[in-house]
Design a protein around this motif. Structure first.
Motif, PDB file in Angstrom:
ATOM      1  N   UNK A   1      -0.305  10.397   9.646  1.00  0.00           N
ATOM      2  CA  UNK A   1       0.468  10.354  10.759  1.00  0.00           C
ATOM      3  C   UNK A   1       1.778   9.726  10.600  1.00  0.00           C
ATOM      4  N   UNK A   2       1.464   8.493   9.901  1.00  0.00           N
ATOM      5  CA  UNK A   2       2.530   7.431   9.600  1.00  0.00           C
ATOM      6  C   UNK A   2       3.683   8.110   8.807  1.00  0.00           C
ATOM      7  N   UNK A   3       3.470   9.250   8.149  1.00  0.00           N
ATOM      8  CA  UNK A   3       4.466   9.849   7.046  1.00  0.00           C
ATOM      9  C   UNK A   3       5.633  10.270   8.182  1.00  0.00           C
ATOM     10  N   UNK A   4       5.470  10.602   9.148  1.00  0.00           N
ATOM     11  CA  UNK A   4       6.568  10.740  10.141  1.00  0.00           C
ATOM     12  C   UNK A   4       7.776   9.555  10.316  1.00  0.00           C
ATOM     13  N   UNK A   5       7.091   8.372  10.005  1.00  0.00           N
ATOM     14  CA  UNK A   5       8.183   7.188   9.956  1.00  0.00           C
ATOM     15  C   UNK A   5       8.820   7.191   8.623  1.00  0.00           C
ATOM     16  N   UNK A   6       8.310   7.845   7.505  1.00  0.00           N
ATOM     17  CA  UNK A   6       9.263   7.710   6.319  1.00  0.00           C
ATOM     18  C   UNK A   6      10.227   8.690   6.083  1.00  0.00           C
ATOM     19  N   UNK A   7      10.015   9.556   6.946  1.00  0.00           N
ATOM     20  CA  UNK A   7      11.103  11.086   7.077  1.00  0.00           C
ATOM     21  C   UNK A   7      12.380  10.375   7.426  1.00  0.00           C
ATOM     22  N   UNK A   8      13.616  10.477   7.102  1.00  0.00           N
ATOM     23  CA  UNK A   8      14.742   9.904   7.425  1.00  0.00           C
ATOM     24  C   UNK A   8      15.503  10.819   8.440  1.00  0.00           C
ATOM     25  N   UNK A   9      15.471  12.121   8.547  1.00  0.00           N
ATOM     26  CA  UNK A   9      16.145  12.771   9.234  1.00  0.00           C
ATOM     27  C   UNK A   9      15.194  13.440  10.320  1.00  0.00           C
ATOM     28  N   UNK A  10      15.868  14.074  11.428  1.00  0.00           N
ATOM     29  CA  UNK A  10      15.048  14.608  12.560  1.00  0.00           C
ATOM     30  C   UNK A  10      14.965  15.853  12.044  1.00  0.00           C
ATOM     31  N   UNK A  11      15.758  16.510  11.238  1.00  0.00           N
ATOM     32  CA  UNK A  11      15.243  17.815  10.531  1.00  0.00           C
ATOM     33  C   UNK A  11      14.125  17.895   9.737  1.00  0.00           C
ATOM     34  N   UNK A  12      14.116  16.820   8.853  1.00  0.00           N
ATOM     35  CA  UNK A  12      12.745  16.693   8.081  1.00  0.00           C
ATOM     36  C   UNK A  12      11.550  16.403   8.739  1.00  0.00           C
ATOM     37  N   UNK A  13      11.684  15.735   9.908  1.00  0.00           N
ATOM     38  CA  UNK A  13      10.650  15.578  10.858  1.00  0.00           C
ATOM     39  C   UNK A  13      10.055  16.741  11.395  1.00  0.00           C
ATOM     40  N   UNK A  14      11.174  17.617  12.067  1.00  0.00           N
ATOM     41  CA  UNK A  14      10.845  18.884  12.708  1.00  0.00           C
ATOM     42  C   UNK A  14      10.177  19.801  11.671  1.00  0.00           C
ATOM     43  N   UNK A  15      10.822  19.977  10.477  1.00  0.00           N
ATOM     44  CA  UNK A  15      10.280  20.763   9.213  1.00  0.00           C
ATOM     45  C   UNK A  15       9.062  20.469   8.979  1.00  0.00           C
ATOM     46  N   UNK A  16       8.500  19.174   8.931  1.00  0.00           N
ATOM     47  CA  UNK A  16       7.093  18.958   8.494  1.00  0.00           C
ATOM     48  C   UNK A  16       6.052  19.209   9.800  1.00  0.00           C
ATOM     49  N   UNK A  17       6.617  18.919  10.706  1.00  0.00           N
ATOM     50  CA  UNK A  17       5.948  19.304  12.245  1.00  0.00           C
ATOM     51  C   UNK A  17       5.550  20.811  12.273  1.00  0.00           C
ATOM     52  N   UNK A  18       6.503  21.487  11.893  1.00  0.00           N
ATOM     53  CA  UNK A  18       6.347  22.873  11.850  1.00  0.00           C
ATOM     54  C   UNK A  18       5.382  23.315  10.667  1.00  0.00           C
ATOM     55  N   UNK A  19       5.544  22.956   9.641  1.00  0.00           N
ATOM     56  CA  UNK A  19       4.518  23.076   8.527  1.00  0.00           C
ATOM     57  C   UNK A  19       3.096  22.715   8.811  1.00  0.00           C
TER      58      UNK A  19
END
Length: 78
Positions: free
Chosen positions: A31-49
């Motif tokens: 779950x800490x991977x979310x902190x490593x992602x720079x953009x909101x778009x990447x965070x949303x992309x990962x969440x959707x995946x």
């Protein structure tokens, strides 16, 4: 991409791959991977995946990750 991070989908030229090419070493993110992602778009992309593949991933891992994604507003668990 859900369990190993978005970077797993990047295509690397053979010179940048570590041997043995047929047996790559992968480490699951948490779950800490979310902190490593720079953009909101990447965070949303990962969440959707994660959400899309939740049924085929380890249940405990999904629970931890989904809890964090819900806290941050990237998914809503009904």
């Amino acid at each position: 991409m859900a369990q190993y991070g978005l970077e797993i989908a990047e295509v690397l030229p053979p010179a940048q791959l570590e041997p043995p090419l047929s047996e790559p070493s992968y480490e699951a993110v948490d779950e800490t991977y979310l902190d490593e992602l720079q953009s909101r778009a990447d965070k949303q992309r990962w969440a959707e995946c994660v959400e899309r593949n939740a049924d085929s991933l380890p249940a405990e891992w999904v629970a931890d990750v989904m809890e964090r994604l819900e806290q941050e507003g990237y998914v809503s668990v009904d």
